[in-house]
Design an enzyme around this catalytic site. Structure first.
Site, short mmCIF file in Angstrom:
data_model
loop_
_atom_site.label_atom_id
_atom_site.label_comp_id
_atom_site.label_asym_id
_atom_site.label_seq_id
_atom_site.Cartn_x
_atom_site.Cartn_y
_atom_site.Cartn_z
N HIS A 379 0.90 -1.33 -0.07
CA HIS A 379 0.09 0.07 -0.02
C HIS A 379 0.94 1.34 -0.01
CE1 HIS A 379 -3.91 -1.85 0.86
NE2 HIS A 379 -3.23 -2.82 1.28
N LYS A 570 -8.30 13.69 4.44
CA LYS A 570 -7.48 12.56 4.40
C LYS A 570 -6.23 12.70 5.72
CE LYS A 570 -6.76 13.69 0.07
NZ LYS A 570 -6.92 12.45 -0.83
N ARG A 571 -5.61 11.74 6.00
CA ARG A 571 -4.47 12.08 6.91
C ARG A 571 -3.56 13.19 6.32
NH1 ARG A 571 -3.89 8.16 10.89
NH2 ARG A 571 -2.11 9.22 11.43
N LYS A 576 0.90 14.37 0.81
CA LYS A 576 -0.59 14.56 0.28
C LYS A 576 -0.85 16.03 0.05
CE LYS A 576 -2.46 10.70 3.06
NZ LYS A 576 -3.15 10.03 2.09
N THR A 678 -8.66 6.49 -2.01
CA THR A 678 -9.95 5.91 -2.22
C THR A 678 -11.08 7.04 -1.85
OG1 THR A 678 -9.65 5.09 0.11
CG2 THR A 678 -9.52 3.51 -1.68
N LYS A 682 -14.93 8.09 -3.79
CA LYS A 682 -16.23 8.48 -3.18
C LYS A 682 -16.67 9.66 -3.58
CE LYS A 682 -14.39 5.87 0.58
NZ LYS A 682 -13.40 5.74 1.97
C1 26Q Z 1 3.40 0.41 10.35
C2 26Q Z 1 4.08 -0.08 11.47
C3 26Q Z 1 4.04 0.48 12.67
C4 26Q Z 1 3.01 1.39 12.78
C5 26Q Z 1 2.10 1.78 11.93
C6 26Q Z 1 2.42 1.32 10.64
C7 26Q Z 1 1.36 1.48 9.47
C8 26Q Z 1 0.10 1.80 9.80
C9 26Q Z 1 -1.01 2.02 8.90
C10 26Q Z 1 1.87 1.76 8.34
C11 26Q Z 1 0.89 2.29 7.15
C12 26Q Z 1 -0.57 2.41 7.67
C13 26Q Z 1 -1.34 2.81 6.50
C14 26Q Z 1 -1.13 3.11 5.18
C15 26Q Z 1 -2.46 3.27 4.56
O1 26Q Z 1 -3.16 3.68 4.87
N1 26Q Z 1 -2.07 3.49 3.06
C16 26Q Z 1 -2.97 3.70 2.10
O2 26Q Z 1 -3.54 2.62 1.56
C17 26Q Z 1 -4.89 3.16 0.82
C18 26Q Z 1 -5.61 1.70 0.27
O3 26Q Z 1 -4.73 1.08 -0.39
C19 26Q Z 1 -4.46 3.83 -0.29
O4 26Q Z 1 -5.57 4.22 -1.17
C20 26Q Z 1 -3.73 5.04 -0.06
O5 26Q Z 1 -3.11 5.63 -1.15
C21 26Q Z 1 -2.66 4.43 0.78
O6 26Q Z 1 -1.75 5.81 1.37
#
Ligand code: 26Q
Length: 835
Positions: A379, A570-571, A576, A678, A682
């Site tokens: 991702h 978004k975050r 971004k 995503t 929407k």
């Molecule tokens: C990893 C290790 C330790 C702590 C946290 C994490 C961690 C947690 C969540 C790393 C990444 C995430 C989330 C990533 C994320 O949301 N990525 C998004 O995924 C979406 C679905 O595929 C995409 O549409 C987005 O582009 C992408 O940024």
């Protein structure tokens, strides 16, 4: 009070026949409402309270429990059908499921809306405030977690024999508040009240063995090496109702507890606190979701959470496999396991461990089954987000898994040597182990080597993954790499969130779009139909005024529904580029200050999103947006023409309100950095026009709608990469007067009169440190695209035409399409209809 409809209007005549429906759900003569009905009984028996004195929270619980009663026969029957048919099952392993609320969604999917409205009326219950009682299940950070939730909806609706596995965090994504413009975080104690959706099954607990113990010391979590221990994983099941209610799949979330609730010997000898200490330490494992969406901070508790998810889920699915099958060789024909990013990548050594040590298979057979059962989704390309865990932790906590990783790597090395002899450096780049300094396990390499499929989440992302991020691995295993462009569920994001637009669409083309979103392309010719355009515009106007009403009631803030609603939600992250959007606003503001008479449509800019608590710059960006909002609000010159709002505590429920009300969707990441996105989909489905860069799935959206119906601007991913070497933000500062004026205004403390220099770090990011995400390169093109967009807005008929063509082109972005592709190209899984 808002009049927002919470239940869809699209009930077929068939669904109106509620008693038939209840029968179909196996509820026989049971009544929902009335003195003997489910609702009254839950009110009385669950609360042991006089019916007249129950509060609205208890009303919500009784309603939700009654709905759960209705679906429970179907839920049982679904599992029974799977047991009988023994199909290949799909398991979706994810550290995050960002579910949002369930009641209105389940009522919609079950087709129970007429019944529920009637029951509410009969019991004098205000449905809207009742629905507000349900907290969002915020068990995720953002896109990755929400994608998992949309996938569950599609898996069930497509009647696939699937199950989600995750963690039952006691605290989900933090609640955000804003004080003085700054973000503050509060714990999200979402389980404070009983949760009517969960079914706890202690009888199906699994054991997780570790080579260490834990201790809580001064509030921190510590490992006690060498002292083996066992944890229990307790299943918390939630129903996942298909649209139409036929299939009810399961989301199983694990909570951790100590295996002996406490040590009775210690207890009877008077050491009460010590006896409870183990329990406390064990339970703290699933206490809280990590609120970082990109940086993998080296936290041992996160490492343990990941292993806990993997160990519980694999033990559970292997047990289920063993109940129905006698031969291990059939494992990969009966089980498909999808890894949602590398977070559950320890599945590779864990499944090997089970097949070697518990099933007593030989290495080759175990490896073949492991690779064929597992598949991995990536991702993100951000290097700081690629997980690498200290080898030392594997050794201390799960030494047998480390031994297996060493053996996988030894064999992999031999394979690479055979194929590319003599190139030691080549192997170092693809090795599962990073040498030099503290040795680490590269989780993405482990996932790619140990599975049969690696996919990205949009065309451009899959391409970049293959050609840059893990190039050598893709050269070694080209057949494993593929793309699965993300999608979202049209049930929650159109039918439920935007009943007015859903109704207009159904009136025009019937309701088949709900299960087959490609049908929306039949709206295309209607862009030329004046009557249709009017209804379309009316629906948008309705969503806008409902949002404005809600905002007013909820926070007292006033927005003008006749202004353009321009959103970026978004975050908060540098890539971004919320900052780029804020610079656009400063620039427009400057134009108005200089020439107050110029024509400009009234505009409202909405921002919303959370910053990781440790991400200082992201927090400063929030502060900047809030100060910008405050300054603009206080300036009589722009009153009624420009307004900026930072909406606090962005979550699924807020998205469901804001997205239908938006005219403009900002998707402006530095090209090459947003894997897919995503929310972009929407917005498109809900009749907003996109202003954005050629990044992630936005590229495919423009293809589907036609570039003429999109406002694309800025550097392409190729240009971003090739300009890196010589790019200088100062060039833009020096050669573009408007850019310079905007920055000078910020650094003159115009937006921070009482907080001098607070925005200095923005100067560092945008100028001194080289503007890594190239905001300034894209600022002017952004304003040019904005101008084109405003020109269109001045021609309302043409604007509506384009929004219709966007909705008509959004069919590809249903998660049903995505899940069909996973099922046929990765899992080889077939529907298993219930009855
Ligand atoms: C990893 C290790 C330790 C702590 C946290 C994490 C961690 C947690 C969540 C790393 C990444 C995430 C989330 C990533 C994320 O949301 N990525 C998004 O995924 C979406 C679905 O595929 C995409 O549409 C987005 O582009 C992408 O940024």
């Amino acid at each position: 009070m808002s009049t927002r409809r919470i239940v869809p209007m699209e009930t077929t005549a068939e669904q109106q026949d509620v008693s038939r429906l209840l029968k179909q759900y196996g509820c026989g003569p049971i009544q929902f409402a009335g003195t003997d009905g489910l609702y009254d009984r839950h009110l009385l028996f669950d609360n042991v309270k006089d019916l007249d004195t129950v509060g609205v929270r208890q009303q919500y619980e009784a309603f939700a429990r009654s709905v759960r009663d209705v679906l429970s026969q179907r839920w049982l029957l679904t599992e029974k059908t799977y047991e009988r048919e023994n199909p290949k099952r799909v398991y979706y392993l994810s550290m995050e499921f960002l579910l949002g609320r369930s009641l209105a969604n389940n009522v919609m999917n079950l087709g129970l809306d007429p019944l529920v409205s009637q029951a509410a009326k009969q019991n004098k219950v205000d449905l809207l405030s009742l629905l507000e009682q349900e907290p969002d299940a915020g068990l995720g950070n953002g896109g990755l977690g929400r994608l998992a939730a949309c996938f569950l909806d599609s898996l069930a609706t497509l009647q696939l024999p699937a199950m989600g596995y995750g963690l039952q965090y006691e605290y989900g994504m933090f609640k955000q508040s804003i004080e003085d413009g700054w973000q503050h975080e509060q714990g999200d104690n979402w389980l404070r009240h009983p949760d009517p959706w969960e079914v706890i099954r202690p009888g199906e607990a699994v054991e997780v063995k570790l080579n260490c113990s834990f201790r809580l010391h001064g509030g921190t979590f510590q490992l006690v090496r060498g002292q083996a221990s066992t944890l229990l994983g307790i299943p918390h099941d939630r129903p996942v109702v298909a649209y139409g209610g036929n299939t009810v799949n399961t989301l199983r979330l694990w909570s951790a507890s100590a295996s002996n609730y406490f040590d009775f010997q210690e207890f009877s000898s008077g050491a009460f606190a010590e006896a409870l200490a183990d329990t406390l330490a064990a339970e703290s494992l699933t206490r809280v979701l990590y609120p970082d969406d990109s940086t993998s901070e080296g936290q041992v508790l996160r490492f343990l959470q990941e292993y806990f998810l993997v160990a519980c889920s694999l033990a559970d699915l292997v047990r289920r496999f063993r109940r129905a099958n006698t031969e291990w060789v059939t494992f990969a024909d009966k089980v498909a396991i999808q890894l949602n990013d590398t977070h559950p990548a320890m599945s590779v050594p864990e499944l090997m461990r089970i097949l070697l040590d518990e099933a007593h298979l030989g290495w080759d057979q175990a490896w073949d089954l492991t690779q064929r059962a597992l598949a991995y989704t990536n991702h993100t390309l951000l290097p700081e987000a690629l997980e690498k865990w200290p080898l030392d932790w594997f050794e201390a906590i799960i030494p047998r898994n480390l031994e297996i990783i060493f053996e996988i790597n030894r064999r992999f090395h031999l394979d690479v040597q055979g194929r590319i002899p003599g190139d030691r450096q080549y192997f170092e780049r693809v090795s599962l182990i990073e040498e030099g300094g503290q040795r680490k396990i590269r989780m993405a390499n482990l996932a790619i080597v140990g599975s049969h499929s690696t996919n990205g989440v949009a065309g451009i992302h899959s391409e970049l993954l293959r050609t840059t991020t893990v190039r050598e691995l893709a050269e070694l295993f080209p057949e494993r790499f593929n793309n699965k462009t993300n999608g979202v569920t049209p049930r929650r994001w159109l039918l439920l969130a935007n009943p007015a637009l859903a109704h207009v669409i159904t009136e025009a083309i019937g309701n088949t779009w709900i299960r087959d979103l490609d049908q929306l392309k039949r709206l295309k010719p209607l862009a030329e139909d004046k009557g249709f355009r009017d209804s379309f515009q009316e629906a948008k106007r309705k969503a806008k005024s409902q949002f404005a009403d809600w905002l007013k009631t909820q926070s007292g803030q006033v927005v003008d529904p006749d202004s353009i609603f321009d959103s970026q939600v978004k975050r908060i992250h540098e890539y971004k580029r919320q900052l780029l959007n804020a610079l656009r606003v400063v620039l427009l503001y400057n134009r108005l200050r200089e020439k107050p008479d110029i024509e400009m449509e009234p505009r409202t800019f909405f921002f919303a999103g959370k910053a990781a608590p440790a991400y200082q710059l992201a927090k400063l960006i929030i502060k900047f947006i809030n100060n910008l909002a405050g300054t603009i609000d206080g300036d009589p010159i722009v009153r009624g023409r420009l307004k900026v709002l930072f909406l606090t505590d962005y979550c699924v429920s807020l998205a469901e309100r804001l997205i239908p009300a938006s005219d403009v969707s900002n998707q402006i990441s530095t090209a090459g950095y947003e894997a897919s996105g995503t929310s972009n989909m929407k917005f498109m489905m809900n009749g907003a026009l996109t202003i954005g860069t050629r990044d992630g799935a936005t590229i495919e959206m423009a293809e589907e709608a036609g570039e003429d119906n999109f406002f694309l601007f800025g550097l392409t991913a190729d240009q971003v990469a090739s300009n890196r070497a010589w790019y200088s933000p100062y060039w833009h500062y020096e050669h573009e007067p408007e850019t310079r004026a905007a920055l000078d205004l910020i650094f003159s403390d115009y937006f921070s009169r009482n907080e001098p220099h607070v925005f200095e770090p923005l100067r560092d990011v945008l100028l001194t440190h080289g503007d890594f995400y190239m905001h300034l390169a894209d600022l002017k093109p952004y304003l040019e695209a904005d101008r084109r967009m405003m020109d269109l807005y001045a021609r309302p008929d043409d604007w509506v035409r384009k929004t219709i063509l966007n909705v008509a082109g959004s069919g590809k972005f249903s998660s049903d399409r995505t899940i069909r592709e996973y099922a046929s190209e990765i899992w080889n899984a077939k529907p298993c209809p219930v009855e």
